[in-house]
Design an enzyme around this catalytic site. Structure first.
Site, PDB file in Angstrom:
ATOM      1  N   CYS A 195       0.835  -1.031   0.025  1.00  0.00           N
ATOM      2  CA  CYS A 195       0.077  -0.057   0.129  1.00  0.00           C
ATOM      3  C   CYS A 195       0.996   1.331   0.021  1.00  0.00           C
ATOM      4  CB  CYS A 195      -1.230  -0.049   1.152  1.00  0.00           C
ATOM      5  SG  CYS A 195      -0.400  -0.284   2.864  1.00  0.00           S
ATOM      6  N   SER A 207       3.355  -2.107   3.932  1.00  0.00           N
ATOM      7  CA  SER A 207       3.264  -0.713   3.619  1.00  0.00           C
ATOM      8  C   SER A 207       4.165  -0.403   2.866  1.00  0.00           C
ATOM      9  CB  SER A 207       3.611  -0.083   5.094  1.00  0.00           C
ATOM     10  OG  SER A 207       4.649  -0.079   5.562  1.00  0.00           O
ATOM     11  N   ASP A 208       4.408   1.018   2.188  1.00  0.00           N
ATOM     12  CA  ASP A 208       5.440   1.354   1.769  1.00  0.00           C
ATOM     13  C   ASP A 208       6.450   1.640   2.661  1.00  0.00           C
ATOM     14  OD1 ASP A 208       7.400   2.147  -0.019  1.00  0.00           O
ATOM     15  OD2 ASP A 208       6.080   3.457  -1.330  1.00  0.00           O
ATOM     16  N   CYS A 209       7.766   2.275   2.725  1.00  0.00           N
ATOM     17  CA  CYS A 209       8.626   2.308   3.522  1.00  0.00           C
ATOM     18  C   CYS A 209       8.219   3.604   4.744  1.00  0.00           C
ATOM     19  CB  CYS A 209      10.126   2.335   3.413  1.00  0.00           C
ATOM     20  SG  CYS A 209      10.254   0.577   2.615  1.00  0.00           S
TER      21      CYS A 209
END
Ligand SMILES: *[C@@H]1O[C@H](CO)[C@@H](O)[C@H](O)[C@H]1NC(C)=O
Ligand SMILES: *[C@@H]1O[C@H](CO)[C@@H](O)[C@H](O)[C@H]1NC(C)=O
Ligand SMILES: *[C@@H]1O[C@H](CO)[C@@H](O)[C@H](O)[C@H]1NC(C)=O
Ligand SMILES: *[C@@H]1O[C@H](CO)[C@@H](O)[C@H](O)[C@H]1NC(C)=O
Ligand SMILES: *[C@@H]1O[C@H](CO)[C@@H](O)[C@H](O)[C@H]1NC(C)=O
Length: 753
Positions: free
Chosen positions: A241, A273-275
């Site tokens: 995401c 999650s994206d970072c």
């Protein structure tokens, strides 16, 4: 006695496995001695959900929380090793994530062309071959202790704005091309959905195509396109995401989006999650009132793992505050462990598992090098070739000059998310294999080209050569993650360099463009002193060799650019304006070949070859009667919008019955064999507000021998390919005339009830 010997033998074997892994301080591999089969989660006879449940039941709350981040801690008492979820594989295994290291036995891996270039081949067989090769190198690196099993590629966001720094990572601007690329990459990379070869991840879900641009940050900004194909047909085992919000809610907190993937598309896998995308929900987007609320928002929405450490820091307190239950955590852990089980992570030491024999000998192989070569050959895009200037005849070129800062470099051949290449070949190196005396001048210190003090040398070198090649374009200093372009022109004084060289060259020059985004080179397109233009994207480790092959006609170029080459004037459009459709009342031109109404430098699917092709429809229906089938099924009632009759596509429409095959002849009218993509577009003669000017129905890469004809078939799925989405998002078929288009050849088809 024999039992003791057997045990000893087992122990020695296990110890051998351990000491041969890169790190001796690893606690152990899961389900190996001394924990061998002592836990139900090690028992491969049990179902995966059963094993996951068993594993979770052994964990304490703090141990559970440690599993919710990409750098997951080990649990030594259970023999659980630490696991790094974040490895990268976009167009080759690379160390842009912490899971991949080139510091062991394996010191390099094949760098294939950047995705935006390979996309231009429009050859699905090739796309799958690349993904399979990358996966083999990934598994080999894993077995050698230098990579994980979970990779965060492909990037399938639509390349909506030409300035986007990560457009290079994507298959381009067309949703059909992106969908098919996603299916091919993921299915070839993962091999099978039940037992995974490796795990691929469709990112960034969703509406993410802007880096930092004029003070806007990528994660505070809304929009929405689909990942359905990647999940439904590609069977992706991971979704990432994105940072941005979708209609006011952070993507990782959009339970409806994650539910849609699981419930409607059949997603089985984990959501990462994206970072740091969780941290910003509280810290930057101010969407959550506290860190614990941010954690609760994503866990309750269905996100499973956090790239970063936010969940590690705030989940236990979120549980104490009653914002998150242990059930929420168990839900996430179940998804995570199931993927690890499917990958075989709990089935013993790497060398004992499925595919355990892959190792250093399977990386940088001749076979993979050949695929990298083939990818570049099929993808280079010839944009201009006045009077058949190219190909050059080797024995007719008395001397060759190469100009441009990228000419002798190998560190920009791959674009972003590149690893350490096996044996990269610069353009200068490639040309010298054909013309050993090729002279070289960089002209500028680097692609930024802020100064012109080296022009004089370049002009001198160009003046005395028989044929001149100029390499211009972009580098990661102009376009990459966290860096969008502001201008579409060549950076700095590069245009002046091209002009200076073209004005002294004996013959018209060959311009080679590098970069992942479109460049406004209208000056070169219109200048007769520039005979030919090649776009070679970021061509990968063999780029220099393939350019030389192209220039000397070793193969017939046939790549088609999957992006629109917008003029510089497009930069007046704010990058943050996510609308695809034009708005004539404000002069907004719209985006991509489907909607953009303005001028182009080169259009979507531009590309020439050393031959010319023409097409003919051999068989195609003139009429589609919806009445016959509708009597069998339900009575479709045409409705009207703006006075146009249409049929809404609902579940009860028998779409299978409305598919038909088009037979097409492809003629090669030249003297050179060649393969190139054939693209079929459609448009409705009657327009409604919001419908695209045209849409891509299908494509196929076709080989045609010189002066010969090849016949191909393209399947048209009326419900999908001839339908359109109205302004409210409803999918409809407009009744009346539809036009099927192959370049300038058209066929009319009437759809009636
Ligand atoms: C593994 O599970 C199967 C099926 O339940 C069971 O028969 C077997 O005894 C188990 N093996 C061990 C080593 O516990
Ligand atoms: C490779 O680098 C990683 C991370 O820096 C380190 O943990 C590992 O020990 C290194 N391996 C070798 C063989 O040097
Ligand atoms: C598509 O790619 C494959 C793999 O490189 C290749 O064998 C095949 O010839 C290509 N097809 C065409 C028509 O070029
Ligand atoms: C390309 O960018 C890299 C840094 O990303 C730099 O090291 C290299 O010198 C640049 N090359 C050129 C030709 O600009
Ligand atoms: C490019 O070269 C200029 C000198 O002309 C230098 O100031 C700049 O730092 C260089 N850029 C990179 C990325 O190396």
């Amino acid at each position: 006695m024999p039992l003791l010997v057997l045990l000893l033998l087992l122990f020695l074997l296990a110890a051998g496995d351990l000491s041969s892994s890169a790190t001796r301080n690893h606690p152990a591999y899961p389900c190996m001695p001394p924990h061998f089969n002592s836990f139900p989660f090690c028992n491969t006879s049990l179902s995966l959900p059963h094993r996951a449940k068993s594993l979770i039941s052994h964990l304490t709350l703090p141990e559970k929380v440690q599993q919710l981040v990409n750098t997951a801690a080990g649990v030594p008492r259970l023999g659980l090793p630490p696991y790094q979820w974040w490895s990268e594989s976009l167009h080759g295994i690379n160390d842009n994530g912490p899971g991949v290291r080139f510091n062991g036995t394996i010191q390099a891996s094949t760098v294939f062309p950047q995705v935006i270039l390979s996309a231009a081949s429009l050859n699905r067989t090739l796309w799958r071959a690349i993904a399979r090769a990358v996966a083999v190198e990934g598994r080999a690196m894993h077995n050698s202790g230098q990579a994980g099993l979970t990779f965060w590629a492909p990037n399938i966001n639509i390349f909506r704005d030409p300035r986007w720094g990560r457009g290079q990572e994507t298959p381009g601007e067309d949703p059909l091309v992106s969908s098919l690329y996603a299916i091919d990459y993921v299915s070839a990379f993962q091999s099978r959905s039940d037992s995974l070869f490796l795990s691929a991840c469709c990112k960034h879900y969703t509406a993410y195509d802007l880096e930092k641009w004029k003070g806007f940050k990528r994660y505070t900004f809304d929009a929405e396109p689909p990942f359905k194909s990647c999940v439904q047909e590609g069977k992706a085992s991971c979704l990432m995401c994105s940072y941005n919000q979708v209609n006011g809610v952070p993507a990782c907190a959009r339970r409806d989006l994650i539910d849609e993937a699981r419930d409607d598309w059949g997603f089985e896998g984990y959501v990462t999650s994206d970072c740091d995308a969780v941290a910003i929900i509280y810290e930057e987007q101010k969407y959550a009132a506290s860190p614990e609320d941010a954690v609760a928002a994503v866990l309750k929405a269905g996100m499973d793992i956090n790239c970063g450490n936010y969940l590690l820091r705030h989940t236990e307190s979120a549980v104490k505050l009653g914002k998150v239950t242990e059930e929420d955590i168990n839900r996430a852990l179940t998804n995570l462990f199931l993927v690890q089980f499917r990958l075989g992570l709990y089935d013993g030491a790497p060398k004992r598992r499925r595919h355990g024999l892959l190792g250093p000998k399977d990386v940088c192989t001749k076979e993979h090098r050949e695929i990298a070569l083939e990818a570049a050959r099929q993808s280079f895009v010839l944009l201009k070739n006045d009077n058949g200037f190219l190909p050059l005849k080797r024995n007719k070129v008395s001397s060759l000059a190469l100009i441009g800062p990228a000419g002798d470099k190998t560190n920009l051949l791959g674009g972003d998310y590149s690893g350490v290449p096996c044996n990269p070949i610069s353009i200068l190196h490639g040309l010298r294999d054909y013309v050993p005396s090729t002279s070289y001048a960089s002209g500028c210190p680097n692609t930024s080209c802020l100064v012109d003090n080296e022009f004089e040398e370049a002009v001198h070198v160009a003046r005395v050569a028989d044929v001149v090649v100029v390499v211009a374009g972009l580098n990661l200093t102009e376009e990459t993650e966290e860096l969008d372009r502001v201008s579409l022109l060549l950076p700095g004084k590069q245009k002046d360099l091209v002009n200076a060289v073209a004005s002294v060259s004996k013959k018209p020059v060959i311009l080679v463009l590098m970069g992942g985004g479109p460049i406004d080179v209208s000056f070169a397109r219109d200048d007769p002193r520039i005979a030919s233009i090649f776009w070679i994207g970021y061509p990968g480790e063999v780029g220099g060799q393939v350019l030389a092959e192209a220039v000397f006609g070793e193969f017939n170029p046939g790549g088609y650019s999957t992006m629109t080459w917008y003029p510089e004037s497009f930069t007046a459009v704010p990058m943050t304006d996510m609308r695809m459709r034009p708005d004539p009342s404000t002069g907004y031109p719209g985006r991509t070949h489907r909607f953009y109404t303005g001028d182009v430098v080169y259009g979507f699917a531009s590309g020439l070859s050393y031959t010319t092709y023409s097409y003919k429809f051999i068989s195609a229906p003139n009429e589609l009667q919806l009445l016959g089938y509708s009597q069998k099924k339900v009575e479709p009632t045409p409705e009207t919008v703006d006075g146009v009759d249409y049929l809404q596509i609902e579940e009860n429409i028998a779409c299978e019955d409305l598919k038909f095959n088009l037979k097409i002849a492809v003629m090669n009218n030249g003297d050179m064999d060649g393969s190139h993509p054939v693209l079929l577009f459609s448009r409705s003669a009657v327009k409604i507000k919001g419908s695209p000017m045209r849409q891509l129905v299908g494509f196929d890469r076709v080989f045609t021998a010189a002066h010969k004809t090849t016949e191909i078939e393209i399947l048209v799925d009326t419900c999908k390919d001839l339908s359109t989405v109205d302004e409210t998002g409803k999918r409809i078929i407009i009744l009346g005339t539809h036009v099927l288009m192959l370049k300038d050849i058209e066929h009319e088809l009437s759809i009636k009830t």
